[in-house]
Motif scaffolding. Sequence first.
Motif, short mmCIF file in Angstrom:
data_model
loop_
_atom_site.label_atom_id
_atom_site.label_comp_id
_atom_site.label_asym_id
_atom_site.label_seq_id
_atom_site.Cartn_x
_atom_site.Cartn_y
_atom_site.Cartn_z
N VAL A 1 0.86 -1.20 0.00
CA VAL A 1 0.00 0.00 0.00
C VAL A 1 0.89 1.25 0.00
N MET A 2 1.96 1.23 0.79
CA MET A 2 2.87 2.38 0.84
C MET A 2 3.55 2.61 -0.52
N HIS A 3 3.89 1.51 -1.18
CA HIS A 3 4.50 1.60 -2.52
C HIS A 3 3.54 2.31 -3.48
N CYS A 4 2.24 1.95 -3.37
CA CYS A 4 1.23 2.57 -4.25
C CYS A 4 1.12 4.06 -3.94
N ILE A 5 1.14 4.40 -2.67
CA ILE A 5 1.00 5.82 -2.29
C ILE A 5 2.22 6.61 -2.76
N GLU A 6 3.42 6.02 -2.63
CA GLU A 6 4.63 6.71 -3.09
C GLU A 6 4.56 6.99 -4.59
N ASN A 7 3.91 6.10 -5.33
CA ASN A 7 3.78 6.28 -6.78
C ASN A 7 2.54 7.09 -7.16
N ASP A 8 1.79 7.53 -6.14
CA ASP A 8 0.53 8.26 -6.34
C ASP A 8 -0.49 7.42 -7.14
N TRP A 9 -0.59 6.15 -6.79
CA TRP A 9 -1.63 5.27 -7.36
C TRP A 9 -2.74 5.16 -6.32
N GLY A 10 -3.96 5.51 -6.71
CA GLY A 10 -5.04 5.59 -5.73
C GLY A 10 -5.95 4.37 -5.71
N GLY A 11 -6.46 4.06 -4.52
CA GLY A 11 -7.45 2.99 -4.39
C GLY A 11 -7.30 2.20 -3.10
N LEU A 12 -6.05 2.06 -2.63
CA LEU A 12 -5.81 1.18 -1.48
C LEU A 12 -5.50 1.95 -0.19
N GLU A 13 -5.48 3.30 -0.26
CA GLU A 13 -5.03 4.11 0.87
C GLU A 13 -5.82 3.88 2.16
N ASN A 14 -7.14 3.60 2.04
CA ASN A 14 -7.95 3.35 3.25
C ASN A 14 -7.58 2.02 3.90
N LEU A 15 -6.85 1.19 3.17
CA LEU A 15 -6.49 -0.13 3.69
C LEU A 15 -5.06 -0.15 4.24
N SER A 16 -4.56 1.04 4.58
CA SER A 16 -3.21 1.15 5.15
C SER A 16 -3.16 0.45 6.51
N LEU A 17 -1.98 -0.04 6.82
CA LEU A 17 -1.63 -0.65 8.13
C LEU A 17 -2.41 -1.92 8.49
N ILE A 18 -3.07 -2.54 7.52
CA ILE A 18 -3.68 -3.85 7.82
C ILE A 18 -2.56 -4.88 7.82
N PRO A 19 -2.44 -5.66 8.90
CA PRO A 19 -1.37 -6.66 8.92
C PRO A 19 -1.64 -7.76 7.88
N GLY A 20 -0.61 -8.49 7.51
CA GLY A 20 -0.82 -9.62 6.60
C GLY A 20 -0.13 -9.40 5.26
N THR A 21 -0.44 -10.32 4.35
CA THR A 21 0.23 -10.30 3.05
C THR A 21 -0.77 -10.04 1.92
N VAL A 22 -0.22 -9.73 0.76
CA VAL A 22 -1.04 -9.47 -0.44
C VAL A 22 -1.87 -10.70 -0.80
N GLY A 23 -1.27 -11.89 -0.68
CA GLY A 23 -1.97 -13.12 -1.09
C GLY A 23 -3.13 -13.48 -0.18
N ALA A 24 -3.04 -13.08 1.08
CA ALA A 24 -4.12 -13.41 2.02
C ALA A 24 -5.28 -12.42 1.90
N ALA A 25 -4.99 -11.25 1.35
CA ALA A 25 -6.00 -10.18 1.32
C ALA A 25 -7.30 -10.55 0.58
N PRO A 26 -7.20 -11.16 -0.61
CA PRO A 26 -8.46 -11.52 -1.29
C PRO A 26 -9.21 -12.68 -0.65
N MET A 27 -8.51 -13.52 0.10
CA MET A 27 -9.17 -14.66 0.76
C MET A 27 -10.40 -14.18 1.51
#
Length: 341
Positions: A100-126
């Motif tokens: 999420v931080m990488h996206c914000i640094e690149n100014d890519w929008g959509g995931l900012e409200n999901l900042s600081l959620i623990p876990g990994t990218v692969g577990a997120a859609p589960m």
Amino acid sequence: MPVINKNISLLPFNTFHFDCLAGHFTILQSEEDIQHIIQQGLLKDNQAIILGGGSNILLTKDLPQHLIIKNEIKGIQILQETSSYVLVEAGAGENWHDFVMHCIENDWGGLENLSLIPGTVGAAPMQNIGAYGVEIKDCLAFVKAIDKQSGKEKLFSKEQCNFGYRESIFKKEAKDQYIITRVAFQLTKNNHQFRVTYGVIQQVLSEMKISNLTLRAVSDAVISIRKSKLPDPAVLGNAGSFFKNPEIDIQQYNQLQNLFPNIPSFPINEHMVKIPAAWLIEQCGWKGKKVGNVGVHAHQALVLIHYGNGKGEDVLMLAKQIQQSVMNTFTITLQMEVNVI
Ligand code: EPU
């Protein structure tokens, strides 16, 4: 070739910090690694458990017969780009917040409200992770996964993922069938849609004296709210919300409102409302309660805590007691959000 280690403590691999033993343990860093373990027949007997960040599991016992697989497939790459959107893919083993931080640094929008959620990218859609008015399904494009039996790669479109509130096909019809390898998101490059109406986000932004909304500002506000309510798993063992917020029909809601005029609710549709489980638990007197080495968080009643030297079974017992008192008081069934193993 992935190495299979024997008798490994899972203490560092679960955010509740329970010291359970894995009979067999391996780390996968690529799709090839997955093919190797499939060819060795290690995924055949359904005794394999895939771990992401270990932030949504409750370990209640040793697992001498199991193979615990830590998914560490990494890499972030842009698949497509237009003047307004970027399609970006991240490895399942990437840390969610870092991504999420990488996206914000690149100014890519959509995931900012999901900042600081623990876990990994692969577990997120589960479990279709969500917070502050946004769910991962809102900007997810597709999920890549490998069939544990055949080794074939399958691409799940957003629709095929069958997302619901903390639900997806990977928890239901396709449960235990796939290893998620990569997840792709369609994110905005400009004209970002800021979602700041949920809860106290707007208030925190005002306190931060933000007049010009940016992805970073929204993310900072979310991080500040989360830090004030949710315990840092590195400091205090927990797995975020332990239960799902129950969804009940309007008739039941009206009956409850007669008995409990202050009951909070969020409309889902004309027939159903969502009730904050934290409120139900708090009303039953559990908020801030400590039972031996476990307890209910003092700032957020939906979070169960392991204070150290306890057992997963203690948390499970506490969860069952909470379920029982919510049932007795409100005739509402609380469903666990955390996976109990
Ligand atoms: N409330 C209480 N007592 C409490 C806390 C909350 O009565 O101790 C009531 C209040 O009425 C409050 C309402 O519950 O307005 C909602 O509280 P909050 O905004 O903190 O959210 P939540 O419903 O408890 C959900 C997610 C969280 C997510 C937050 C913020 C679920 C199961 N949990 O919690 O997700 O961060 O919203 O959007 O839906 C997680 O899944 O692990 C997680 C932390």
